[in-house]
Design an enzyme around this catalytic site. Sequence first.
Site, PDB file in Angstrom:
ATOM      1  N   CYS A 308      46.697  46.198  51.140  1.00 58.40           N
ATOM      2  CA  CYS A 308      47.507  47.214  51.830  1.00 58.40           C
ATOM      3  C   CYS A 308      46.707  48.378  52.435  1.00 58.40           C
ATOM      4  O   CYS A 308      47.143  48.939  53.443  1.00 58.40           O
ATOM      5  CB  CYS A 308      48.647  47.723  50.960  1.00 58.40           C
ATOM      6  SG  CYS A 308      48.130  48.424  49.376  1.00 58.40           S
ATOM      7  N   ARG A 338      37.030  39.206  46.364  1.00 58.67           N
ATOM      8  CA  ARG A 338      36.475  40.044  45.297  1.00 58.67           C
ATOM      9  C   ARG A 338      35.300  39.318  44.660  1.00 58.67           C
ATOM     10  O   ARG A 338      35.400  38.122  44.390  1.00 58.67           O
ATOM     11  CB  ARG A 338      37.535  40.308  44.212  1.00 58.67           C
ATOM     12  CG  ARG A 338      38.685  41.096  44.750  1.00 58.67           C
ATOM     13  CD  ARG A 338      39.671  41.477  43.683  1.00 58.67           C
ATOM     14  NE  ARG A 338      40.763  42.201  44.342  1.00 58.67           N
ATOM     15  CZ  ARG A 338      41.774  42.774  43.725  1.00 58.67           C
ATOM     16  NH1 ARG A 338      41.843  42.727  42.408  1.00 58.67           N
ATOM     17  NH2 ARG A 338      42.704  43.404  44.398  1.00 58.67           N
ATOM     18  N   GLU A 340      33.964  38.375  41.767  1.00 62.52           N
ATOM     19  CA  GLU A 340      34.456  38.328  40.391  1.00 62.52           C
ATOM     20  C   GLU A 340      33.300  38.182  39.408  1.00 62.52           C
ATOM     21  O   GLU A 340      32.223  37.728  39.756  1.00 62.52           O
ATOM     22  CB  GLU A 340      35.446  37.171  40.220  1.00 62.52           C
ATOM     23  CG  GLU A 340      36.811  37.442  40.847  1.00 62.52           C
ATOM     24  CD  GLU A 340      37.596  38.548  40.143  1.00 62.52           C
ATOM     25  OE1 GLU A 340      37.139  39.040  39.074  1.00 62.52           O
ATOM     26  OE2 GLU A 340      38.658  38.942  40.661  1.00 62.52           O
ATOM     27  N   ARG A 349      40.992  32.523  38.881  1.00 63.79           N
ATOM     28  CA  ARG A 349      40.162  33.695  39.183  1.00 63.79           C
ATOM     29  C   ARG A 349      39.183  33.310  40.280  1.00 63.79           C
ATOM     30  O   ARG A 349      38.276  32.533  40.052  1.00 63.79           O
ATOM     31  CB  ARG A 349      39.422  34.157  37.923  1.00 63.79           C
ATOM     32  CG  ARG A 349      38.702  35.480  38.097  1.00 63.79           C
ATOM     33  CD  ARG A 349      38.189  36.020  36.780  1.00 63.79           C
ATOM     34  NE  ARG A 349      39.255  36.263  35.819  1.00 63.79           N
ATOM     35  CZ  ARG A 349      40.073  37.322  35.845  1.00 63.79           C
ATOM     36  NH1 ARG A 349      39.927  38.234  36.766  1.00 63.79           N
ATOM     37  NH2 ARG A 349      41.007  37.457  34.947  1.00 63.79           N
ATOM     38  N   GLU A 357      51.254  40.432  50.626  1.00 66.28           N
ATOM     39  CA  GLU A 357      51.314  41.829  50.212  1.00 66.28           C
ATOM     40  C   GLU A 357      52.605  42.430  50.759  1.00 66.28           C
ATOM     41  O   GLU A 357      52.856  42.398  51.962  1.00 66.28           O
ATOM     42  CB  GLU A 357      50.098  42.598  50.725  1.00 66.28           C
ATOM     43  CG  GLU A 357      50.112  44.074  50.396  1.00 66.28           C
ATOM     44  CD  GLU A 357      49.556  44.423  49.015  1.00 66.28           C
ATOM     45  OE1 GLU A 357      49.339  43.501  48.192  1.00 66.28           O
ATOM     46  OE2 GLU A 357      49.337  45.617  48.768  1.00 66.28           O
ATOM     47  N   ASP A 418      52.621  44.745  35.798  1.00 71.86           N
ATOM     48  CA  ASP A 418      51.957  43.449  35.946  1.00 71.86           C
ATOM     49  C   ASP A 418      52.888  42.351  35.457  1.00 71.86           C
ATOM     50  O   ASP A 418      53.580  42.529  34.448  1.00 71.86           O
ATOM     51  CB  ASP A 418      50.687  43.397  35.086  1.00 71.86           C
ATOM     52  CG  ASP A 418      49.448  43.809  35.869  1.00 71.86           C
ATOM     53  OD1 ASP A 418      49.560  44.062  37.084  1.00 71.86           O
ATOM     54  OD2 ASP A 418      48.379  43.881  35.245  1.00 71.86           O
ATOM     55  N   GLU A 431      47.712  37.335  34.624  1.00 64.57           N
ATOM     56  CA  GLU A 431      48.445  38.225  35.530  1.00 64.57           C
ATOM     57  C   GLU A 431      48.589  37.506  36.858  1.00 64.57           C
ATOM     58  O   GLU A 431      47.601  37.073  37.438  1.00 64.57           O
ATOM     59  CB  GLU A 431      47.641  39.517  35.684  1.00 64.57           C
ATOM     60  CG  GLU A 431      48.297  40.517  36.596  1.00 64.57           C
ATOM     61  CD  GLU A 431      47.285  41.289  37.430  1.00 64.57           C
ATOM     62  OE1 GLU A 431      46.203  41.618  36.909  1.00 64.57           O
ATOM     63  OE2 GLU A 431      47.596  41.538  38.597  1.00 64.57           O
ATOM     64  N   ASN A 434      51.894  41.828  40.859  1.00 69.94           N
ATOM     65  CA  ASN A 434      52.271  43.149  40.381  1.00 69.94           C
ATOM     66  C   ASN A 434      53.320  43.782  41.285  1.00 69.94           C
ATOM     67  O   ASN A 434      53.561  43.322  42.404  1.00 69.94           O
ATOM     68  CB  ASN A 434      51.042  44.054  40.221  1.00 69.94           C
ATOM     69  CG  ASN A 434      50.287  44.264  41.531  1.00 69.94           C
ATOM     70  OD1 ASN A 434      50.857  44.177  42.616  1.00 69.94           O
ATOM     71  ND2 ASN A 434      49.005  44.537  41.423  1.00 69.94           N
ATOM     72  N   CYS A 460      53.866  48.954  46.635  1.00 70.94           N
ATOM     73  CA  CYS A 460      53.408  47.665  47.132  1.00 70.94           C
ATOM     74  C   CYS A 460      53.453  46.645  46.002  1.00 70.94           C
ATOM     75  O   CYS A 460      53.504  46.998  44.820  1.00 70.94           O
ATOM     76  CB  CYS A 460      52.009  47.745  47.730  1.00 70.94           C
ATOM     77  SG  CYS A 460      50.703  47.990  46.533  1.00 70.94           S
ATOM     78  N   ARG A 467      47.653  32.276  42.076  1.00 71.67           N
ATOM     79  CA  ARG A 467      48.082  32.630  40.721  1.00 71.67           C
ATOM     80  C   ARG A 467      49.477  32.072  40.426  1.00 71.67           C
ATOM     81  O   ARG A 467      49.732  31.567  39.346  1.00 71.67           O
ATOM     82  CB  ARG A 467      48.081  34.155  40.549  1.00 71.67           C
ATOM     83  CG  ARG A 467      46.688  34.776  40.587  1.00 71.67           C
ATOM     84  CD  ARG A 467      46.035  34.685  39.240  1.00 71.67           C
ATOM     85  NE  ARG A 467      44.667  35.173  39.239  1.00 71.67           N
ATOM     86  CZ  ARG A 467      44.291  36.378  38.777  1.00 71.67           C
ATOM     87  NH1 ARG A 467      45.191  37.223  38.315  1.00 71.67           N
ATOM     88  NH2 ARG A 467      43.034  36.731  38.789  1.00 71.67           N
TER      89      ARG A 467
HETATM   90  N1  SER Z   1      47.391  46.348  46.629  1.00 78.41           N
HETATM   91  C1  SER Z   1      47.728  45.942  45.311  1.00 78.41           C
HETATM   92  C2  SER Z   1      46.555  45.437  44.545  1.00 78.41           C
HETATM   93  O1  SER Z   1      45.478  45.328  45.066  1.00 78.41           O
HETATM   94  C3  SER Z   1      48.802  44.885  45.348  1.00 78.41           C
HETATM   95  O2  SER Z   1      48.346  43.718  45.972  1.00 78.41           O
HETATM   96  O3  SER Z   1      46.696  45.142  43.391  1.00 78.41           O
HETATM   97 ZN    ZN Z   2      48.978  47.110  47.799  1.00 77.24          ZN
END
Ligand code: SER
Ligand code: ZN
Length: 501
Positions: A308, A338, A340, A349, A357, A418, A431, A434, A460, A467
């Site tokens: 976001c 990411r 990880e 993961r 989003e 979460d 998880e 969220n 958001c 997942r």
């Molecule tokens: N922006 C939030 C996050 O990174 C929801 O996706 O967790």
């Molecule tokens: Zn977000």
Amino acid sequence: MDMKFELKAALKCSGILEGSVSQLDIDNCKTYCNTDLLKKGAPPGCGAEIARCQHFGNIIELEIVSDRFVRAHDALLRLKKEFGRLLGKHSIGIRGVEIEDYKITLDWEWGEGLKIRKLPFVKEIKQEKGRLELLLDIDESALDKRIPDRLIRLLEDKRDAVRWKGKSEHWELLFESDKKPFHFDKDPTEEMLKRDWLRHAAGRGQYIYGPQITKIIRALEKILLDELCTPLGYKEMIFPKFVAWDVWKKSGHAKGIYPEAYYVCTPKTRDPEYWEDVMDYFKVTNEVPVDMIMEKIENVGGMCYAQCPPFWIFLQGKIMPDEILPIMVFDRSGTSHRYESGGLHGIERLDEFHRVEILWMGTKQQVIEHSKVLQEKYRRIFNEILDLEWREAWVTPWFMAQEGKAGLAELKEAGTIDYEAVLPYSGKWLEFQNVSVNGDKYPTGFSVKLQSGEDLWSGCSGVGLERWAAVFLAQKGLDVDKWPEKFSSIVGELPEVFRFL
Ligand code: SER
Ligand code: ZN
């Protein structure tokens, strides 16, 4: 935190002082500053003081000591003005300020578990017996940027982080679903690899999804759109997937994202000649000369991480009429990345993942209300369509976790829920999405305002498609006939495309 500031600075003047300004003038000025100017705003008996004041040639040398009420660097700015006024009467100006020495001593009982080794703008650090002594290396422009105050704030943040480490990450159960029938006790990634539904890609934590699992992932996405986005009036947008530093400065990610970012670089020039040696090297060795490349590129940001933040540039600096609220938009236009940790594990993961989003904004009340509506919709999807066993927990808000800050249990209105589901093959909870109320953090960070002057809030919700798939397949298995009726009818038949010899 008790503090002591000792600053030695020189005011550089535009003319020779002797002969123009009398010692008496300077002494009077010093007395006024010590009794009045440097005590302003401080409790009685506190504030700053000129310990020594000496002038020669075109220089006024000052030694300032202070407590935390009028910090010596603030005192210096006051003094620069005051002496400027005095000298002005004799047609002499102050050209600049030189900082010769700046020592800050802090009470540092929290120092126990926290060794401060290096700090920006600090040339020497002494840490002993509940005290922390910093010798700063700064100039006037660093003072203008309030670097000393920011350093102290940084130390306070580090200290708070240590205090928090002792406690466990915030986690508070909000809701738990009924127990559900599980039809599988294996690792779904392993099983998919066996069936050629999936293959590890060339990159770290990256997969190529075959037609079957892709169809499942798209079905999950369709459920989200049909059951939640469309009925709630969400409109689709396309958010950038390369994130420039300017976004992360404003979102707070620039405080802590470094160990997890996928960095993006651009060539220093696109002149082919500049790159010729790299091209040649590859042609003769068949190896990509990464070291050579590193010298020819520059970092400009990173790949989409939280999805976001880059959206907010769309609203940056704008004022919106209240009547268009609440606004609900979503993005599903690309991957998130990411770096990880060693915890990489199958599609649970990943370094590269797919997420929808969901983003909404409105007044505080609208945003909180809407988060409840979303929670209802999600429960319906997990209960009635996917038949999952899951739970919801109040956790450290994602935006704080991503800035490297500890969670606040006290946050009750803004924060993150979460959604976690149990993986029968390992007994662990994963998880998988969220829902967060982000308060006014983003509108404030990107200067977005409402016509009425009321605070704009936002929320958001990130739906990790891998997942969702991991959780569903781990609980229900890969055999379509064991799946809940509603879900299998949405997925339809799984395509068989490849065969291998
Ligand atoms: N922006 C939030 C996050 O990174 C929801 O996706 O967790
Ligand atoms: Zn977000």
